[in-house]
Design an enzyme around this catalytic site. Sequence first.
Site, PDB file in Angstrom:
ATOM      1  N   HIS A 102     -37.011 -42.895 -23.648  1.00  0.00           N
ATOM      2  CA  HIS A 102     -38.078 -42.333 -24.486  1.00  0.00           C
ATOM      3  C   HIS A 102     -38.091 -43.035 -25.835  1.00  0.00           C
ATOM      4  O   HIS A 102     -37.081 -43.579 -26.279  1.00  0.00           O
ATOM      5  CB  HIS A 102     -37.895 -40.821 -24.671  1.00  0.00           C
ATOM      6  CG  HIS A 102     -36.559 -40.434 -25.207  1.00  0.00           C
ATOM      7  ND1 HIS A 102     -35.446 -40.335 -24.399  1.00  0.00           N
ATOM      8  CD2 HIS A 102     -36.129 -40.142 -26.461  1.00  0.00           C
ATOM      9  CE1 HIS A 102     -34.403 -39.997 -25.129  1.00  0.00           C
ATOM     10  NE2 HIS A 102     -34.784 -39.891 -26.385  1.00  0.00           N
ATOM     11  N   HIS A 104     -39.189 -42.474 -29.934  1.00  0.00           N
ATOM     12  CA  HIS A 104     -39.471 -41.495 -30.979  1.00  0.00           C
ATOM     13  C   HIS A 104     -40.496 -42.092 -31.948  1.00  0.00           C
ATOM     14  O   HIS A 104     -40.274 -43.192 -32.478  1.00  0.00           O
ATOM     15  CB  HIS A 104     -38.224 -41.212 -31.818  1.00  0.00           C
ATOM     16  CG  HIS A 104     -37.078 -40.610 -31.075  1.00  0.00           C
ATOM     17  ND1 HIS A 104     -36.737 -39.279 -31.178  1.00  0.00           N
ATOM     18  CD2 HIS A 104     -36.163 -41.159 -30.234  1.00  0.00           C
ATOM     19  CE1 HIS A 104     -35.661 -39.037 -30.429  1.00  0.00           C
ATOM     20  NE2 HIS A 104     -35.295 -40.160 -29.855  1.00  0.00           N
TER      21      HIS A 104
HETATM   22  P1  5GP Z   1     -32.242 -39.069 -28.001  1.00  0.00           P
HETATM   23  O1  5GP Z   1     -31.102 -38.718 -28.882  1.00  0.00           O
HETATM   24  O2  5GP Z   1     -31.821 -38.988 -26.543  1.00  0.00           O
HETATM   25  O3  5GP Z   1     -32.927 -40.339 -28.357  1.00  0.00           O
HETATM   26  O4  5GP Z   1     -33.344 -37.992 -28.274  1.00  0.00           O
HETATM   27  C1  5GP Z   1     -33.566 -36.858 -27.535  1.00  0.00           C
HETATM   28  C2  5GP Z   1     -34.554 -36.051 -28.327  1.00  0.00           C
HETATM   29  O5  5GP Z   1     -34.995 -34.995 -27.514  1.00  0.00           O
HETATM   30  C3  5GP Z   1     -33.972 -35.427 -29.604  1.00  0.00           C
HETATM   31  O6  5GP Z   1     -34.741 -35.865 -30.709  1.00  0.00           O
HETATM   32  C4  5GP Z   1     -34.101 -33.925 -29.364  1.00  0.00           C
HETATM   33  O7  5GP Z   1     -34.506 -33.273 -30.519  1.00  0.00           O
HETATM   34  C5  5GP Z   1     -35.154 -33.842 -28.275  1.00  0.00           C
HETATM   35  N1  5GP Z   1     -35.022 -32.744 -27.353  1.00  0.00           N
HETATM   36  C6  5GP Z   1     -33.871 -32.249 -26.816  1.00  0.00           C
HETATM   37  N2  5GP Z   1     -34.160 -31.263 -25.938  1.00  0.00           N
HETATM   38  C7  5GP Z   1     -35.518 -31.153 -25.914  1.00  0.00           C
HETATM   39  C8  5GP Z   1     -36.405 -30.296 -25.198  1.00  0.00           C
HETATM   40  O8  5GP Z   1     -36.014 -29.447 -24.398  1.00  0.00           O
HETATM   41  N3  5GP Z   1     -37.737 -30.474 -25.421  1.00  0.00           N
HETATM   42  C9  5GP Z   1     -38.207 -31.414 -26.310  1.00  0.00           C
HETATM   43  N4  5GP Z   1     -39.530 -31.497 -26.447  1.00  0.00           N
HETATM   44  N5  5GP Z   1     -37.395 -32.220 -27.006  1.00  0.00           N
HETATM   45  C10 5GP Z   1     -36.062 -32.087 -26.812  1.00  0.00           C
END
Ligand code: 5GP
Length: 138
Positions: A102, A104
């Site tokens: 993903h 951001h």
């Molecule tokens: P990563 O650290 O893997 O790049 O980011 C994962 C992102 O997913 C984080 O920014 C966190 O806030 C978000 N996130 C975690 N759980 C959920 C969820 O259940 N729904 C949504 N919409 N975002 C989530």
Amino acid sequence: MSYDPSNIFGKILRGELPAHKVYEDETALVMMDIFPQSRGHTLIIPRAPSRNLLDADPAALAGVMPLVQRVARAAKAATGADGIRLAQFNEAPAGQTVFHLHFHVIPVYEGVPLAAHAGGKADDADLSELAKAIAAAL
Ligand code: 5GP
């Protein structure tokens, strides 16, 4: 490490969990981050299964980047942000917490520090309004 479809974004992509959706098509889903680093923090999730950038199919990356740009423009327009930070984390030591690729899109407001990564949960009504506003600007 290989892709595990039981991750939370895999569940959202399959409709097994809810999300504040901004947009979806056959290649990707766009939704609000529920623990936003700033107002309007949006996630672009390609449907193609990969843990992150490192194991992604280059064709899937090429297919999703124009949507990342559209979402960045729309988030900036809808929120009135002064800039946009694009972030993408690969494996836990680098900050990745959900193991489905993903991107951001994080609006940045002049003089306002970003909140911690994956910090406090946002208000559902606010997220719902932001999702509508960003969708309208896409
Ligand atoms: P990563 O650290 O893997 O790049 O980011 C994962 C992102 O997913 C984080 O920014 C966190 O806030 C978000 N996130 C975690 N759980 C959920 C969820 O259940 N729904 C949504 N919409 N975002 C989530």
